[in-house]
Write a protein that holds these residues in place. Structure first.
Motif, PDB file in Angstrom:
ATOM      1  N   THR A 181      37.330  49.710  38.963  1.00  7.51           N
ATOM      2  CA  THR A 181      38.183  50.141  40.061  1.00  7.51           C
ATOM      3  C   THR A 181      37.345  50.664  41.211  1.00  7.51           C
ATOM      4  O   THR A 181      36.437  51.484  40.993  1.00  7.51           O
ATOM      5  CB  THR A 181      39.143  51.240  39.595  1.00  7.51           C
ATOM      6  N   ALA A 182      37.646  50.178  42.387  1.00 10.36           N
ATOM      7  CA  ALA A 182      36.991  50.660  43.604  1.00 10.36           C
ATOM      8  C   ALA A 182      37.838  51.779  44.204  1.00 10.36           C
ATOM      9  O   ALA A 182      39.034  51.608  44.432  1.00 10.36           O
ATOM     10  CB  ALA A 182      36.841  49.526  44.617  1.00 10.36           C
ATOM     11  N   SER A 183      37.184  52.913  44.431  1.00  8.86           N
ATOM     12  CA  SER A 183      37.896  54.056  44.992  1.00  8.86           C
ATOM     13  C   SER A 183      37.205  54.526  46.250  1.00  8.86           C
ATOM     14  O   SER A 183      35.998  54.376  46.412  1.00  8.86           O
ATOM     15  CB  SER A 183      37.980  55.196  43.975  1.00  8.86           C
ATOM     16  N   GLY A 184      37.969  55.153  47.121  1.00  9.48           N
ATOM     17  CA  GLY A 184      37.455  55.612  48.397  1.00  9.48           C
ATOM     18  C   GLY A 184      38.545  55.456  49.428  1.00  9.48           C
ATOM     19  O   GLY A 184      39.718  55.320  49.104  1.00  9.48           O
ATOM     20  N   SER A 185      38.144  55.442  50.688  1.00  4.43           N
ATOM     21  CA  SER A 185      39.151  55.324  51.735  1.00  4.43           C
ATOM     22  C   SER A 185      38.767  54.248  52.734  1.00  4.43           C
ATOM     23  O   SER A 185      37.590  54.052  53.034  1.00  4.43           O
ATOM     24  CB  SER A 185      39.337  56.663  52.445  1.00  4.43           C
ATOM     25  N   ARG A 186      39.771  53.572  53.207  1.00  2.89           N
ATOM     26  CA  ARG A 186      39.664  52.629  54.307  1.00  2.89           C
ATOM     27  C   ARG A 186      38.543  51.612  54.118  1.00  2.89           C
ATOM     28  O   ARG A 186      37.527  51.644  54.838  1.00  2.89           O
ATOM     29  CB  ARG A 186      39.467  53.372  55.616  1.00  2.89           C
ATOM     30  N   PHE A 187      38.740  50.752  53.149  1.00  6.39           N
ATOM     31  CA  PHE A 187      37.796  49.654  53.005  1.00  6.39           C
ATOM     32  C   PHE A 187      38.553  48.360  52.760  1.00  6.39           C
ATOM     33  O   PHE A 187      39.704  48.369  52.324  1.00  6.39           O
ATOM     34  CB  PHE A 187      36.792  49.920  51.863  1.00  6.39           C
ATOM     35  N   THR A 188      37.888  47.262  53.035  1.00 11.03           N
ATOM     36  CA  THR A 188      38.431  45.924  52.819  1.00 11.03           C
ATOM     37  C   THR A 188      37.541  45.197  51.824  1.00 11.03           C
ATOM     38  O   THR A 188      36.325  45.124  52.022  1.00 11.03           O
ATOM     39  CB  THR A 188      38.483  45.122  54.125  1.00 11.03           C
ATOM     40  N   ILE A 189      38.147  44.691  50.776  1.00 16.84           N
ATOM     41  CA  ILE A 189      37.392  43.991  49.730  1.00 16.84           C
ATOM     42  C   ILE A 189      37.398  42.503  50.022  1.00 16.84           C
ATOM     43  O   ILE A 189      38.466  41.912  50.198  1.00 16.84           O
ATOM     44  CB  ILE A 189      37.968  44.274  48.338  1.00 16.84           C
ATOM     45  N   TYR A 190      36.225  41.903  50.049  1.00 18.49           N
ATOM     46  CA  TYR A 190      36.118  40.462  50.229  1.00 18.49           C
ATOM     47  C   TYR A 190      36.013  39.738  48.897  1.00 18.49           C
ATOM     48  O   TYR A 190      36.540  38.643  48.727  1.00 18.49           O
ATOM     49  CB  TYR A 190      34.913  40.124  51.104  1.00 18.49           C
ATOM     50  N   ALA A 191      35.312  40.350  47.956  1.00 15.92           N
ATOM     51  CA  ALA A 191      35.151  39.761  46.638  1.00 15.92           C
ATOM     52  C   ALA A 191      34.709  40.840  45.665  1.00 15.92           C
ATOM     53  O   ALA A 191      34.083  41.828  46.056  1.00 15.92           O
ATOM     54  CB  ALA A 191      34.125  38.632  46.646  1.00 15.92           C
ATOM     55  N   MET A 192      35.072  40.653  44.403  1.00 18.60           N
ATOM     56  CA  MET A 192      34.580  41.528  43.337  1.00 18.60           C
ATOM     57  C   MET A 192      34.119  40.647  42.185  1.00 18.60           C
ATOM     58  O   MET A 192      34.650  39.550  41.983  1.00 18.60           O
ATOM     59  CB  MET A 192      35.654  42.498  42.869  1.00 18.60           C
ATOM     60  N   GLY A 193      33.162  41.153  41.449  1.00 21.54           N
ATOM     61  CA  GLY A 193      32.651  40.342  40.360  1.00 21.54           C
ATOM     62  C   GLY A 193      31.916  41.152  39.328  1.00 21.54           C
ATOM     63  O   GLY A 193      31.813  42.381  39.423  1.00 21.54           O
ATOM     64  N   TRP A 194      31.426  40.431  38.348  1.00 17.59           N
ATOM     65  CA  TRP A 194      30.679  41.029  37.246  1.00 17.59           C
ATOM     66  C   TRP A 194      29.340  40.323  37.107  1.00 17.59           C
ATOM     67  O   TRP A 194      29.257  39.086  37.166  1.00 17.59           O
ATOM     68  CB  TRP A 194      31.460  40.900  35.942  1.00 17.59           C
ATOM     69  N   TYR A 195      28.316  41.122  36.928  1.00 17.29           N
ATOM     70  CA  TYR A 195      26.979  40.658  36.622  1.00 17.29           C
ATOM     71  C   TYR A 195      26.565  41.289  35.303  1.00 17.29           C
ATOM     72  O   TYR A 195      27.171  42.268  34.856  1.00 17.29           O
ATOM     73  CB  TYR A 195      25.980  41.070  37.720  1.00 17.29           C
ATOM     74  N   ARG A 196      25.546  40.731  34.691  1.00 18.05           N
ATOM     75  CA  ARG A 196      25.038  41.321  33.458  1.00 18.05           C
ATOM     76  C   ARG A 196      23.519  41.217  33.414  1.00 18.05           C
ATOM     77  O   ARG A 196      22.925  40.330  34.014  1.00 18.05           O
ATOM     78  CB  ARG A 196      25.647  40.668  32.216  1.00 18.05           C
ATOM     79  N   GLN A 197      22.933  42.152  32.685  1.00 19.35           N
ATOM     80  CA  GLN A 197      21.487  42.155  32.520  1.00 19.35           C
ATOM     81  C   GLN A 197      21.152  42.490  31.075  1.00 19.35           C
ATOM     82  O   GLN A 197      21.478  43.570  30.587  1.00 19.35           O
ATOM     83  CB  GLN A 197      20.828  43.168  33.457  1.00 19.35           C
ATOM     84  N   ALA A 198      20.530  41.534  30.420  1.00 24.02           N
ATOM     85  CA  ALA A 198      20.077  41.726  29.045  1.00 24.02           C
ATOM     86  C   ALA A 198      18.642  42.252  29.068  1.00 24.02           C
ATOM     87  O   ALA A 198      17.923  42.059  30.055  1.00 24.02           O
ATOM     88  CB  ALA A 198      20.153  40.415  28.284  1.00 24.02           C
ATOM     89  N   PRO A 199      18.208  42.894  28.000  1.00 21.05           N
ATOM     90  CA  PRO A 199      16.839  43.432  27.959  1.00 21.05           C
ATOM     91  C   PRO A 199      15.804  42.346  28.220  1.00 21.05           C
ATOM     92  O   PRO A 199      15.844  41.265  27.619  1.00 21.05           O
ATOM     93  CB  PRO A 199      16.718  43.974  26.536  1.00 21.05           C
ATOM     94  N   GLY A 200      14.912  42.620  29.154  1.00 18.73           N
ATOM     95  CA  GLY A 200      13.845  41.690  29.464  1.00 18.73           C
ATOM     96  C   GLY A 200      14.245  40.516  30.326  1.00 18.73           C
ATOM     97  O   GLY A 200      13.432  39.623  30.566  1.00 18.73           O
ATOM     98  N   LYS A 201      15.488  40.508  30.789  1.00 19.11           N
ATOM     99  CA  LYS A 201      15.971  39.398  31.603  1.00 19.11           C
ATOM    100  C   LYS A 201      16.446  39.888  32.957  1.00 19.11           C
ATOM    101  O   LYS A 201      16.719  41.076  33.152  1.00 19.11           O
ATOM    102  CB  LYS A 201      17.100  38.653  30.888  1.00 19.11           C
ATOM    103  N   GLN A 202      16.555  38.940  33.894  1.00 13.83           N
ATOM    104  CA  GLN A 202      17.047  39.288  35.221  1.00 13.83           C
ATOM    105  C   GLN A 202      18.564  39.431  35.196  1.00 13.83           C
ATOM    106  O   GLN A 202      19.258  38.857  34.352  1.00 13.83           O
ATOM    107  CB  GLN A 202      16.646  38.204  36.231  1.00 13.83           C
ATOM    108  N   ARG A 203      19.063  40.189  36.163  1.00 15.90           N
ATOM    109  CA  ARG A 203      20.503  40.321  36.301  1.00 15.90           C
ATOM    110  C   ARG A 203      21.073  38.973  36.732  1.00 15.90           C
ATOM    111  O   ARG A 203      20.521  38.297  37.607  1.00 15.90           O
ATOM    112  CB  ARG A 203      20.841  41.390  37.328  1.00 15.90           C
ATOM    113  N   GLU A 204      22.194  38.575  36.125  1.00 15.88           N
ATOM    114  CA  GLU A 204      22.793  37.287  36.429  1.00 15.88           C
ATOM    115  C   GLU A 204      24.284  37.432  36.684  1.00 15.88           C
ATOM    116  O   GLU A 204      24.946  38.321  36.143  1.00 15.88           O
ATOM    117  CB  GLU A 204      22.570  36.303  35.272  1.00 15.88           C
ATOM    118  N   LEU A 205      24.789  36.520  37.501  1.00 17.64           N
ATOM    119  CA  LEU A 205      26.213  36.488  37.788  1.00 17.64           C
ATOM    120  C   LEU A 205      26.975  36.029  36.558  1.00 17.64           C
ATOM    121  O   LEU A 205      26.583  35.055  35.905  1.00 17.64           O
ATOM    122  CB  LEU A 205      26.506  35.531  38.945  1.00 17.64           C
TER     123      LEU A 205
END
Length: 118
Positions: free
Chosen positions: A23-47
């Motif tokens: 959940t995104a919280s705060g005031s007065r913002f516009t969301i263009y996109a939301m997503g999930w990334y993951r990072q396993a041990p020893g690996k780069q973060r990936e979409l």
């Protein structure tokens, strides 16, 4: 100030399911996109998956057919339903939001651990 708060990680057996929320919280913002990334041990973060404000989705090939991303615009919340989980899905999962408050920028959650193990 905008904050992304994630929940729903944990330990699950292979073949099991988990549902992540962010959940995104705060005031007065516009969301263009939301997503999930993951990072396993020893690996780069990936979409993992992303959903735009218009509802378009994109998935990593490794999760297609198993994971589903969705959103609730009224709650500024994005979900990731993860089914048929595999040990290789084990990682820290990070929520990301492409949004504009004063200027357009990427925001990140603190991460939630997902462990798939018997």
């Amino acid at each position: 100030q905008v904050q992304l708060v994630e929940s729903g990680g944990g330990l699950v057996q292979p073949g099991g399911s988990l549902r992540l929320s962010c959940t995104a919280s705060g005031s007065r913002f516009t969301i263009y996109a939301m997503g999930w990334y993951r990072q396993a041990p020893g690996k780069q973060r990936e979409l993992v998956a992303v959903i735009t404000s218009g509802g378009s989705t994109n998935y990593a090939d490794s999760v297609k057919g198993r994971f589903t991303i969705s959103k609730d615009n009224n709650k500024n919340t994005v979900y990731l339903q993860m089914n048929s989980l595999r040990p290789e899905d084990t990682a820290i999962y990070y929520c990301n939001a492409d949004l504009q408050r004063i200027s357009r920028a990427d925001y990140w959650g603190q991460g939630t651990q997902v462990t798939v193990s018997s």
